[in-house]
Design a protein around this motif. Structure first.
Motif, PDB file in Angstrom:
ATOM      1  N   ALA A   1      -0.236   3.572 -16.505  1.00  0.00           N
ATOM      2  CA  ALA A   1      -0.636   2.263 -15.974  1.00  0.00           C
ATOM      3  C   ALA A   1      -1.360   2.423 -14.648  1.00  0.00           C
ATOM      4  O   ALA A   1      -2.332   1.708 -14.372  1.00  0.00           O
ATOM      5  CB  ALA A   1       0.585   1.368 -15.816  1.00  0.00           C
TER       6      ALA A   1
ATOM      7  N   LEU B   1       6.452   9.425 -15.782  1.00  0.00           N
ATOM      8  CA  LEU B   1       5.822   9.545 -17.095  1.00  0.00           C
ATOM      9  C   LEU B   1       5.496   8.178 -17.693  1.00  0.00           C
ATOM     10  O   LEU B   1       4.527   8.037 -18.440  1.00  0.00           O
ATOM     11  CB  LEU B   1       6.732  10.331 -18.049  1.00  0.00           C
ATOM     12  N   PHE B   2       6.273   7.151 -17.378  1.00  0.00           N
ATOM     13  CA  PHE B   2       5.996   5.817 -17.892  1.00  0.00           C
ATOM     14  C   PHE B   2       5.042   5.032 -17.010  1.00  0.00           C
ATOM     15  O   PHE B   2       4.309   4.182 -17.499  1.00  0.00           O
ATOM     16  CB  PHE B   2       7.300   5.032 -18.079  1.00  0.00           C
ATOM     17  N   VAL B   3       5.045   5.290 -15.705  1.00  0.00           N
ATOM     18  CA  VAL B   3       4.226   4.513 -14.779  1.00  0.00           C
ATOM     19  C   VAL B   3       2.839   5.120 -14.600  1.00  0.00           C
ATOM     20  O   VAL B   3       1.873   4.400 -14.362  1.00  0.00           O
ATOM     21  CB  VAL B   3       4.958   4.376 -13.420  1.00  0.00           C
TER      22      VAL B   3
ATOM     23  N   ILE C   1      10.966  10.875 -15.400  1.00  0.00           N
ATOM     24  CA  ILE C   1      10.828   9.926 -16.506  1.00  0.00           C
ATOM     25  C   ILE C   1      10.100   8.666 -16.044  1.00  0.00           C
ATOM     26  O   ILE C   1       9.231   8.136 -16.750  1.00  0.00           O
ATOM     27  CB  ILE C   1      12.207   9.586 -17.099  1.00  0.00           C
ATOM     28  N   THR C   2      10.416   8.181 -14.834  1.00  0.00           N
ATOM     29  CA  THR C   2       9.732   7.004 -14.301  1.00  0.00           C
ATOM     30  C   THR C   2       8.243   7.273 -14.131  1.00  0.00           C
ATOM     31  O   THR C   2       7.408   6.443 -14.503  1.00  0.00           O
ATOM     32  CB  THR C   2      10.353   6.598 -12.955  1.00  0.00           C
TER      33      THR C   2
END
Length: 119
Positions: A73, A68-70, A65-66
């Motif tokens: 960016a 997928l969000f990072v 999950i981390t």
């Protein structure tokens, strides 16, 4: 309430609590001895396998999950260091030079400007 009523309520509630705890003890029975065609024996669980299953799987999900969000960016080339996340200094509601703003008060007795108050 009188003290006798309170004592009776405490006695009844403690009796109910004992009955609840007593019934829970009877429910914690072990598996019966295996007979052919009836009950399967309890499987042995490896401690390492249990730690990997109960600790490793949630850890992998958190890492996924981390990422997928990072990842977006990082793909844009954004700076993710803690110092890069500080916002710029802003003065919200501060002085502006727009034409439609109210004039500032000229003196102590002036009624020009926005809201005012005194004690």
């Amino acid at each position: 309430m009188t003290s006798t009523v309170v004592r009776r309520l405490l006695a009844v509630s403690s009796l109910v609590a004992l009955l609840v705890v007593g019934s829970a003890v009877a429910a914690s029975a072990d598996t019966p001895e295996p007979r052919p065609g009836s009950w399967e024996p309890k499987p042995d669980v490896d401690l390492l396998h249990a730690f990997l299953l109960l600790g490793g799987v949630p850890l992998l999900i958190m890492i996924l999950i981390t990422l997928l969000f990072v990842a977006p960016a990082l793909a844009r080339g954004a700076d993710l260091s803690p110092n890069a996340l500080e916002p710029e200094n802003q003065w919200l509601g501060g002085p502006r030079k727009a034409a439609g703003e109210l004039a500032a008060p000229d003196s102590e007795d002036s009624k020009a400007g926005g809201a005012g108050g005194s004690w």
